[in-house]
Write an enzyme that holds these catalytic residues in place. Structure first.
Site, PDB file in Angstrom:
ATOM      1  N   ARG A  37     -10.384   4.589   3.382  1.00  0.00           N
ATOM      2  CA  ARG A  37     -10.205   5.010   4.782  1.00  0.00           C
ATOM      3  C   ARG A  37     -11.338   4.537   5.677  1.00  0.00           C
ATOM      4  O   ARG A  37     -11.297   4.736   6.886  1.00  0.00           O
ATOM      5  CB  ARG A  37     -10.101   6.534   4.859  1.00  0.00           C
ATOM      6  N   HIS A  69      -6.460  -2.280  -5.526  1.00  0.00           N
ATOM      7  CA  HIS A  69      -5.669  -2.350  -4.285  1.00  0.00           C
ATOM      8  C   HIS A  69      -6.649  -2.375  -3.116  1.00  0.00           C
ATOM      9  O   HIS A  69      -7.455  -1.461  -2.962  1.00  0.00           O
ATOM     10  CB  HIS A  69      -4.758  -1.128  -4.201  1.00  0.00           C
ATOM     11  N   TYR A  72      -6.183  -0.139   3.170  1.00  0.00           N
ATOM     12  CA  TYR A  72      -5.080  -0.271   4.140  1.00  0.00           C
ATOM     13  C   TYR A  72      -5.554  -0.658   5.535  1.00  0.00           C
ATOM     14  O   TYR A  72      -4.750  -1.011   6.391  1.00  0.00           O
ATOM     15  CB  TYR A  72      -4.292   1.041   4.215  1.00  0.00           C
ATOM     16  N   HIS A 109      -1.823  -6.141   1.150  1.00  0.00           N
ATOM     17  CA  HIS A 109      -0.611  -6.234   1.976  1.00  0.00           C
ATOM     18  C   HIS A 109      -0.782  -7.415   2.930  1.00  0.00           C
ATOM     19  O   HIS A 109      -1.872  -7.630   3.451  1.00  0.00           O
ATOM     20  CB  HIS A 109      -0.407  -4.953   2.776  1.00  0.00           C
ATOM     21  N   GLU A 144       1.264  -8.169  -1.909  1.00  0.00           N
ATOM     22  CA  GLU A 144       2.300  -7.166  -2.181  1.00  0.00           C
ATOM     23  C   GLU A 144       3.454  -7.287  -1.194  1.00  0.00           C
ATOM     24  O   GLU A 144       3.242  -7.395   0.014  1.00  0.00           O
ATOM     25  CB  GLU A 144       1.680  -5.761  -2.101  1.00  0.00           C
ATOM     26  N   ASP A 178       6.546  -4.382  -5.461  1.00  0.00           N
ATOM     27  CA  ASP A 178       6.617  -2.922  -5.435  1.00  0.00           C
ATOM     28  C   ASP A 178       8.101  -2.542  -5.351  1.00  0.00           C
ATOM     29  O   ASP A 178       8.785  -2.934  -4.404  1.00  0.00           O
ATOM     30  CB  ASP A 178       5.830  -2.415  -4.213  1.00  0.00           C
ATOM     31  N   HIS A 181       9.239  -0.683  -2.245  1.00  0.00           N
ATOM     32  CA  HIS A 181       9.269  -1.572  -1.080  1.00  0.00           C
ATOM     33  C   HIS A 181      10.478  -2.512  -1.150  1.00  0.00           C
ATOM     34  O   HIS A 181      11.117  -2.783  -0.135  1.00  0.00           O
ATOM     35  CB  HIS A 181       7.970  -2.381  -0.981  1.00  0.00           C
ATOM     36  N   HIS A 213       4.278  -2.738  -8.831  1.00  0.00           N
ATOM     37  CA  HIS A 213       4.089  -1.324  -8.539  1.00  0.00           C
ATOM     38  C   HIS A 213       5.421  -0.654  -8.840  1.00  0.00           C
ATOM     39  O   HIS A 213       6.428  -0.973  -8.203  1.00  0.00           O
ATOM     40  CB  HIS A 213       3.702  -1.107  -7.073  1.00  0.00           C
ATOM     41  N   ASP A 226       9.067   3.416   3.484  1.00  0.00           N
ATOM     42  CA  ASP A 226       8.279   3.340   2.279  1.00  0.00           C
ATOM     43  C   ASP A 226       7.763   4.742   1.952  1.00  0.00           C
ATOM     44  O   ASP A 226       6.748   5.155   2.473  1.00  0.00           O
ATOM     45  CB  ASP A 226       7.132   2.347   2.569  1.00  0.00           C
ATOM     46  N   HIS A 228       7.231   6.907  -1.557  1.00  0.00           N
ATOM     47  CA  HIS A 228       7.342   6.842  -3.007  1.00  0.00           C
ATOM     48  C   HIS A 228       7.788   8.176  -3.608  1.00  0.00           C
ATOM     49  O   HIS A 228       7.464   9.236  -3.083  1.00  0.00           O
ATOM     50  CB  HIS A 228       5.989   6.443  -3.623  1.00  0.00           C
ATOM     51  N   GLU A 258       2.406   4.300  -8.435  1.00  0.00           N
ATOM     52  CA  GLU A 258       1.813   4.861  -7.216  1.00  0.00           C
ATOM     53  C   GLU A 258       2.662   6.072  -6.823  1.00  0.00           C
ATOM     54  O   GLU A 258       3.056   6.232  -5.677  1.00  0.00           O
ATOM     55  CB  GLU A 258       1.807   3.836  -6.085  1.00  0.00           C
TER      56      GLU A 258
END
Ligand code: ZN
Ligand code: ZN
Length: 278
Positions: A37, A69, A72, A109, A144, A178, A181, A213, A226, A228, A258
């Site tokens: 983050r 990973h 983000y 991503h 991804e 994924d 996704h 994923h 998206d 999960h 995930e």
């Protein structure tokens, strides 16, 4: 060998991630290389990296079983100069951390192009990925696929192909598929998982599948969303995951959960490893 395991926490010390994976009887795992983050994080200390590497050895995890990973916050496709600068700095930092940890691949991503055309966004994302691979020897990038909300790139094989074609360091670039996704983007991964994988291999070749994923989905097919769900409890269903883990092409690459309910991870891992062995 099937490398199956969850995305585990790096809380307290990054080396504990290997211990956490081991406690779940995972044969592979994923991590963030830092707090995902925040733009800035304290430098990875060599003693912590060394401890991570020795825990990996202790519990029998090879570098190819682990797929970090990237955070983000990074948007490789951004048209914004300021965000581009920050994204590149963080991407470089995370690639460096990955190599320091004794690992080889970093999942990222492709990003959102926000304005203008998707083609321009693809060019920007490709340039940033090349810059990272130019500056960080030893790193391979696993791009991804996405569900494709808004201007997010990478929800079709055509777009992933355009991205790969725009990258110079092609031999060090591959993909993470994924399943949630894929499902969100409109691939029929529920009824025809083999067909989806076959289409991927026909276009890119087996060696371009760097990892997967494995996530079930809470949201409907082709919803571009998206969310999960735990394996077998969502709209994709266990049968599709069984088919995927039984494929020979999913040997020796990280197959990462995930999924949202940590208390189910151990069971999910066991179920998938048993399905693969059947
Ligand atoms: Zn991701
Ligand atoms: Zn994912």
């Amino acid at each position: 060998m099937k490398y199956i395991g969850p995305h585990v926490s790096i809380k307290e010390n990054i080396s504990l991630s290997a211990v956490r994976a081991h406690e779940l009887s995972a044969t592979g795992f994923a991590i963030f290389t830092k707090n995902q983050r925040q733009w800035k994080a304290p430098q990875l200390k060599e003693e912590d990296a060394a401890l991570f590497r020795s825990e990996m050895r202790k519990y029998g995890y090879s570098p190819s079983a682990v797929l970090p990973h990237a955070g983000y916050l990074i948007n490789p496709a951004t048209p914004d100069e300021e965000l581009k600068k920050k994204s590149l700095a963080l991407f470089l930092d995370e690639a460096g951390r990955t190599v320091s940890l004794g690992l080889e691949m970093l999942n990222i991503h492709p990003g959102a192009f926000k304005e203008g055309t998707a083609e321009d966004g693809i060019k920007r994302a490709a340039a940033m990925m090349d810059e990272v691979m130019d500056q960080v020897p030893g790193i391979r990038i696993a791009i991804e696929n996405t569900a494709g909300a808004g201007t997010v790139l990478g929800s079709s094989f055509e777009e992933l192909d355009m991205l790969l074609s725009s990258i110079r360091n092609k031999d060090r670039t591959g993909f993470t598929l994924d399943t949630a996704h894929l499902f969100g983007a409109g691939f029929d991964v529920k009824n025809d998982p083999d067909g989806v994988l076959d289409a991927f291999f026909a276009r890119f070749g087996k060696e371009k599948l760097f990892g997967m994923h494995l996530n079930d989905s809470m949201v409907p097919h082709a919803s571009k969303k998206d969310r999960h769900e735990s394996i077998g409890r969502g709209l994709i269903g266990l049968e599709a995951f069984t088919a995927i883990v039984r494929r020979r092409e999913t040997d020796d690459i990280p197959l990462i959960l995930e999924t949202p309910d940590e208390t189910l991870w151990k069971d999910e891992i066991r179920t998938l490893l048993e399905a693969a062995a059947d």
